[in-house]
Design an enzyme around this catalytic site. Structure first.
Site, PDB file in Angstrom:
ATOM      1  N   HIS A  96       0.091   0.011  -5.752  1.00  8.54           N
ATOM      2  CA  HIS A  96       0.273   1.458  -5.855  1.00  8.54           C
ATOM      3  C   HIS A  96      -0.414   2.026  -7.081  1.00  8.54           C
ATOM      4  O   HIS A  96      -0.844   1.298  -7.975  1.00  8.54           O
ATOM      5  CB  HIS A  96       1.766   1.814  -5.852  1.00  8.54           C
ATOM      6  CG  HIS A  96       2.548   1.306  -7.017  1.00  8.54           C
ATOM      7  ND1 HIS A  96       2.537   1.916  -8.250  1.00  8.54           N
ATOM      8  CD2 HIS A  96       3.389   0.249  -7.133  1.00  8.54           C
ATOM      9  CE1 HIS A  96       3.333   1.256  -9.077  1.00  8.54           C
ATOM     10  NE2 HIS A  96       3.866   0.233  -8.423  1.00  8.54           N
ATOM     11  N   CYS A 111       5.322  -5.294  -8.536  1.00  8.85           N
ATOM     12  CA  CYS A 111       4.279  -4.540  -7.838  1.00  8.85           C
ATOM     13  C   CYS A 111       2.968  -4.629  -8.614  1.00  8.85           C
ATOM     14  O   CYS A 111       2.942  -5.056  -9.766  1.00  8.85           O
ATOM     15  CB  CYS A 111       4.689  -3.072  -7.695  1.00  8.85           C
ATOM     16  SG  CYS A 111       5.962  -2.776  -6.460  1.00  8.85           S
TER      17      CYS A 111
END
Length: 159
Positions: A118, A134
Site C-alpha cells: 500500500h 505490510c
C-alpha cells in the site's frame, strides 16, 4: 479532497524507482519482495525488473511466502486488525480513504492475509522496517505499480 500539487511528486521517495537487470526464476509480471533489501521488483521481459523502494515489517513482523493479489483498491478505507488494536488501542477503529489514511493512495491485498502492498503518507519510512507486516511504498510508486499489475498477480515475499 485537497491533495495538493505535490501529492504524487517524484522526489517524494528516498529510494528512486528504476529498471534494473534481474536474473531470477520468476515469470514476467511476478512481484518479488526482498525484505532484507527493502525492495520490491516487478519482473519484466528480457532479464529486467522495475525496482521500487519499500518499507517493510519491523522486527517480529517480517514474513515470507507466496500469495496472489486478491483485490485492489484506490483510496482504500482502513480498519485496523484486532491484533493491531491490542498493541495500539489509541488507533481509530475505522478510517475512510483519503490523504490522512495510512494506506495511502492505493492498496493491493495479498490473498487472505491481513497484509497489503500500500501507499504511505510518510515517505521517510521507505527503506525502513517500521510496519506491522505490510509493505509501504510512496503514493507515487504504489499508483505506478497498481496500474501495472492485476488481481491474480503472484507475489513472492523473500527474507
Amino acid at each position: 479532497m485537497g491533495f495538493g500539487p505535490n501529492f504524487f511528486a517524484g522526489s517524494s521517495s528516498p529510494i528512486s524507482r528504476e529498471v534494473v537487470m534481474y536474473a531470477g526464476p520468476y515469470a514476467p509480471g511476478t512481484v518479488v519482495i526482498n525484505t532484507s533489501e527493502r525492495r520490491l521488483y516487478l519482473v519484466l521481459q528480457g532479464g529486467r525488473a522495475l525496482r521500487y523502494g519499500i518499507g517493510v515489517g519491523r522486527d517480529g513482523f517480517r514474513w515470507s511466502g507466496v500469495h496472489r493479489i486478491s483485490a485492489k483498491r484506490e483510496w482504500p478505507s482502513w480498519t485496523p486488525p484486532k491484533q493491531m488494536l491490542r498493541r495500539r488501542p489509541d488507533l481509530p477503529r475505522h478510517m475512510a480513504g483519503g490523504i490522512d489514511n495510512p494506506l495511502g493512495a492505493r492498496a493491493m491485498y495479498l490473498g487472505s492475509t491481513l497484509y497489503r502492498i500500500h501507499g504511505s503518507n510518510e515517505p521517510e519510512t521507505i527503506g525502513q522496517a517500521v510496519s506491522s507486516g505490510c509493505f509501504r511504498m510512496t503514493n507515487e510508486d504504489v499508483a505506478d505499480l497498481y496500474d501495472r499489475v492485476r488481481v491474480g498477480t503472484t507475489v513472492v515475499v523473500r527474507n
